[in-house]
Design an enzyme around this catalytic site. Structure first.
Site, PDB file in Angstrom:
ATOM      1  N   HIS A 287       0.846  -1.206   0.000  1.00 28.85           N
ATOM      2  CA  HIS A 287       0.000   0.000   0.000  1.00 28.85           C
ATOM      3  C   HIS A 287       0.873   1.245   0.000  1.00 28.85           C
ATOM      4  O   HIS A 287       1.356   1.688   1.047  1.00 28.85           O
ATOM      5  CB  HIS A 287      -0.919  -0.039   1.241  1.00 28.85           C
ATOM      6  CG  HIS A 287      -1.993   1.000   1.233  1.00 28.85           C
ATOM      7  ND1 HIS A 287      -3.312   0.712   1.516  1.00 28.85           N
ATOM      8  CD2 HIS A 287      -1.970   2.334   0.981  1.00 28.85           C
ATOM      9  CE1 HIS A 287      -4.039   1.813   1.437  1.00 28.85           C
ATOM     10  NE2 HIS A 287      -3.239   2.817   1.125  1.00 28.85           N
TER      11      HIS A 287
ATOM     12  N   ASP B 285       1.286   9.099  -6.125  1.00 30.42           N
ATOM     13  CA  ASP B 285       1.193  10.560  -5.971  1.00 30.42           C
ATOM     14  C   ASP B 285       1.387  10.994  -4.525  1.00 30.42           C
ATOM     15  O   ASP B 285       1.282  12.190  -4.223  1.00 30.42           O
ATOM     16  CB  ASP B 285      -0.141  11.096  -6.536  1.00 30.42           C
ATOM     17  CG  ASP B 285      -1.372  10.379  -5.994  1.00 30.42           C
ATOM     18  OD1 ASP B 285      -1.281   9.187  -5.642  1.00 30.42           O
ATOM     19  OD2 ASP B 285      -2.437  11.017  -5.919  1.00 30.42           O
TER      20      ASP B 285
ATOM     21  N   GLU C  97     -10.577   3.220   7.802  1.00 33.23           N
ATOM     22  CA  GLU C  97      -9.501   4.164   8.123  1.00 33.23           C
ATOM     23  C   GLU C  97     -10.125   5.337   8.871  1.00 33.23           C
ATOM     24  O   GLU C  97      -9.961   5.474  10.079  1.00 33.23           O
ATOM     25  CB  GLU C  97      -8.826   4.628   6.826  1.00 33.23           C
ATOM     26  CG  GLU C  97      -7.751   5.687   7.034  1.00 33.23           C
ATOM     27  CD  GLU C  97      -7.244   6.278   5.725  1.00 33.23           C
ATOM     28  OE1 GLU C  97      -7.912   6.136   4.688  1.00 33.23           O
ATOM     29  OE2 GLU C  97      -6.175   6.913   5.764  1.00 33.23           O
TER      30      GLU C  97
ATOM     31  N   ASP D  47       1.791   3.977   2.866  1.00 27.47           N
ATOM     32  CA  ASP D  47       0.717   4.849   2.379  1.00 27.47           C
ATOM     33  C   ASP D  47       1.301   5.987   1.536  1.00 27.47           C
ATOM     34  O   ASP D  47       1.314   5.895   0.320  1.00 27.47           O
ATOM     35  CB  ASP D  47      -0.151   5.383   3.531  1.00 27.47           C
ATOM     36  CG  ASP D  47      -1.583   5.660   3.096  1.00 27.47           C
ATOM     37  OD1 ASP D  47      -1.943   5.250   1.978  1.00 27.47           O
ATOM     38  OD2 ASP D  47      -2.329   6.263   3.865  1.00 27.47           O
TER      39      ASP D  47
ATOM     40  N   HIS E 119       1.042   5.043  -2.337  1.00 25.57           N
ATOM     41  CA  HIS E 119       0.448   5.852  -3.420  1.00 25.57           C
ATOM     42  C   HIS E 119       1.553   6.533  -4.224  1.00 25.57           C
ATOM     43  O   HIS E 119       2.399   7.225  -3.644  1.00 25.57           O
ATOM     44  CB  HIS E 119      -0.482   6.916  -2.845  1.00 25.57           C
ATOM     45  CG  HIS E 119      -1.726   6.357  -2.208  1.00 25.57           C
ATOM     46  ND1 HIS E 119      -2.949   6.375  -2.829  1.00 25.57           N
ATOM     47  CD2 HIS E 119      -1.923   5.754  -1.011  1.00 25.57           C
ATOM     48  CE1 HIS E 119      -3.862   5.821  -2.032  1.00 25.57           C
ATOM     49  NE2 HIS E 119      -3.254   5.431  -0.925  1.00 25.57           N
TER      50      HIS E 119
ATOM     51  N   HIS F 128      -9.888   0.794   0.154  1.00 25.98           N
ATOM     52  CA  HIS F 128      -9.606   1.606   1.339  1.00 25.98           C
ATOM     53  C   HIS F 128     -10.849   1.550   2.227  1.00 25.98           C
ATOM     54  O   HIS F 128     -11.914   2.056   1.835  1.00 25.98           O
ATOM     55  CB  HIS F 128      -9.377   3.068   0.949  1.00 25.98           C
ATOM     56  CG  HIS F 128      -7.984   3.409   0.545  1.00 25.98           C
ATOM     57  ND1 HIS F 128      -7.461   3.103  -0.671  1.00 25.98           N
ATOM     58  CD2 HIS F 128      -6.998   4.061   1.228  1.00 25.98           C
ATOM     59  CE1 HIS F 128      -6.214   3.547  -0.735  1.00 25.98           C
ATOM     60  NE2 HIS F 128      -5.902   4.130   0.397  1.00 25.98           N
TER      61      HIS F 128
ATOM     62  N   GLY G 172      -9.798   7.863  -1.471  1.00 26.51           N
ATOM     63  CA  GLY G 172     -10.398   9.187  -1.314  1.00 26.51           C
ATOM     64  C   GLY G 172     -11.167   9.239  -0.008  1.00 26.51           C
ATOM     65  O   GLY G 172     -11.122   8.295   0.783  1.00 26.51           O
TER      66      GLY G 172
HETATM   67  O1  LIG Z   1      -4.902   7.030   3.173  1.00 20.10           O
HETATM   68  C1  LIG Z   1      -5.617   7.361   2.224  1.00 20.10           C
HETATM   69  N1  LIG Z   1      -6.960   7.197   2.299  1.00 20.10           N
HETATM   70  C2  LIG Z   1      -7.789   7.504   1.283  1.00 20.10           C
HETATM   71  N2  LIG Z   1      -7.341   8.025   0.138  1.00 20.10           N
HETATM   72  C3  LIG Z   1      -6.032   8.239   0.010  1.00 20.10           C
HETATM   73  C4  LIG Z   1      -5.124   7.921   1.018  1.00 20.10           C
HETATM   74  N3  LIG Z   1      -3.883   8.260   0.603  1.00 20.10           N
HETATM   75  C5  LIG Z   1      -4.027   8.747  -0.635  1.00 20.10           C
HETATM   76  N4  LIG Z   1      -5.308   8.752  -0.996  1.00 20.10           N
HETATM   77  C6  LIG Z   1      -5.886   9.234  -2.246  1.00 20.10           C
HETATM   78  C7  LIG Z   1      -5.259  10.546  -2.695  1.00 20.10           C
HETATM   79  C8  LIG Z   1      -4.597  10.200  -3.989  1.00 20.10           C
HETATM   80  O2  LIG Z   1      -4.666  11.277  -4.923  1.00 20.10           O
HETATM   81  C9  LIG Z   1      -5.369   9.000  -4.459  1.00 20.10           C
HETATM   82  C10 LIG Z   1      -4.699   8.120  -5.487  1.00 20.10           C
HETATM   83  O3  LIG Z   1      -3.438   7.720  -5.126  1.00 20.10           O
HETATM   84  O4  LIG Z   1      -5.620   8.296  -3.274  1.00 20.10           O
HETATM   85 ZN   LIG Z   2      -3.924   4.783   1.053  1.00 25.50          ZN
END
Ligand SMILES: O=c1[nH]cnc2c1ncn2[C@H]1C[C@H](O)[C@@H](CO)O1
Ligand SMILES: [Zn+2]
Length: 375
Positions: free
Chosen positions: A24, A28, A219, A308, A26, A216, A189
């Site tokens: 996990h 970005d 959380e 993350d 991201h 997701h 998101g």
């Molecule tokens: O921890 C998270 N929870 C929910 N959404 C998240 C988390 N970290 C990043 N994101 C979202 C923001 C990014 O733009 C998107 C794609 O990677 O996923």
């Molecule tokens: Zn995430």
């Protein structure tokens, strides 16, 4: 003379050299601050809050440290803004693979939302191909500097948007590429107000295609979100899933009672993609020592350790393990347990997972565990 018991607590250097598995992360959320500054200059993006890379890195960590998932997610507007061209996507993906390899990660599944990278005129397919190309280049560069890593992509759909089915179809088209490609799907998101069942069509499509997905869930929002992700949507893994702790009671005498959902998650070996530092920033946990990972590991849930967003949390896989070693006294055996758990839960074929466990992960830990004998 070092004894085996003290030698088994890993040093920071051993933690970095230990073979780690990341499910996990991201794309970005992991850019190098210097790369953001470079691309912003090249593409004329003038809304960065800082132009000095060190200050920018600090800005991300502080801005993400808000105690709210919604505020945490606002910081992504800047990283997504500099990931709108083919060259930028190739570079960011290449550097991601190089940085993970340098940190001792041997297998990673890195996710991003293709629908967020179309503002410069790229098609969804061009986005996926650019990122895949960057991962392959990064793997090659890592090999040349003595590191071995495999990186697979997960395509994410944004849960507030309405493109999940389209992104699921995209993920399915880019499966099974020689050399590695897209290994699964995810939704991310803001969680509150956007239940996973909004995207049932995408999940049902992927199940019909025998494809893999994580969601997701659990959380910022609790058990109902986890329950929906598993029992309505059929998720293979839980992104975070940390709130499963709300279904576990620990009595004063230390005895433990699992509710039906927690029992299901443990019995079915549902992988939890736990992200300790991220949880501290969004308020999902109060401290490393109080993070539910300690209890979940003791109870033998299929727990895994993840980053993350390395940029927003100023972290790496090694940093996450350093925090856990400090908080819980974890040994190399614990690190191996988490790494094997993660490798078992990866979305690549069984024979490849098994070979990664037996021929890469376990020998790596055996080597580290034997070092005390030769000091
Ligand atoms: O921890 C998270 N929870 C929910 N959404 C998240 C988390 N970290 C990043 N994101 C979202 C923001 C990014 O733009 C998107 C794609 O990677 O996923
Ligand atoms: Zn995430």
């Amino acid at each position: 003379m070092t004894s085996q018991s003290t030698a088994n607590i890993p040093t920071p250097d051993q933690i970095r050299r230990a073979p780690k598995v990341l499910l996990h992360d991201h794309l970005d959320g992991g850019l190098r601050p210097g790369t953001i500054v470079d691309i912003a200059r090249e593409t004329g993006y003038d809304r960065l809050p800082e132009s000095d890379p060190d200050k920018l890195g600090l800005w991300f960590r502080e801005a993400a440290d808000s105690g709210s998932l919604e505020r945490y997610l606002e910081t992504f507007s800047h990283t997504v803004a500099v990931m709108q061209t083919r060259d930028a996507l190739v570079r960011v993906a290449r550097e991601c693979a190089e940085d993970l390899a340098e940190d001792g990660v041997v297998y990673a599944e890195v996710r991003y939302a293709p629908e967020q990278h179309l503002e410069g005129g790229l098609s969804l397919e061009e986005v996926v191909e650019a990122v895949n190309e960057g991962f392959r280049e990064g793997e090659q560069l890592a090999r040349e500097s003595g590191h071995r890593i495999r990186v697979g992509a997960l395509l994410t759909a944004m849960r507030h948007a309405a493109r999940a089915l389209e992104i699921a179809e995209l993920a399915n088209r880019y499966r099974d590429l020689p050399g590695g490609g897209v290994v699964g799907f995810d939704i991310a998101g803001a969680e509150a107000g956007f239940p996973p069942t909004r995207h049932l069509d995408a999940f049902e499509y992927l199940k019909r295609e025998n494809n893999h997905f994580t969601i997701h869930a659990g959380e910022a929002f609790g058990l109902p979100s986890i329950w929906q992700a598993l029992q309505w949507c059929g998720a293979d893994r839980l992104g975070h899933g940390v709130r499963i702790i709300d279904d576990i009671e620990v009595a004063d005498d230390g005895s433990v009672r699992l509710g039906r959902l927690a029992a299901y998650v443990r019995d079915k070996r549902i992988p939890l993609e736990l992200c300790p530092s991220s949880n501290l920033q969004t308020g999902a946990a109060a401290s490393y020592a109080e993070h539910p990972i300690g209890l979940l590991r003791r109870l033998h849930f299929r727990a895994t350790v993840n980053t993350d967003n390395r940029l927003m949390s100023g972290t790496s896989m090694s940093r996450e393990f350093e925090h856990l070693v400090d908080a819980f006294g974890y040994t190399l055996d614990d690190m191996q347990w988490f790494s094997v758990n993660a490798m078992k839960s990866a979305f690549i074929p069984f024979d490849e997972r098994l070979a990664m466990i037996n021929d890469v992960v376990k020998p790596g830990y055996a080597e580290l565990k034997s070092e005390w004998l030769f000091q």
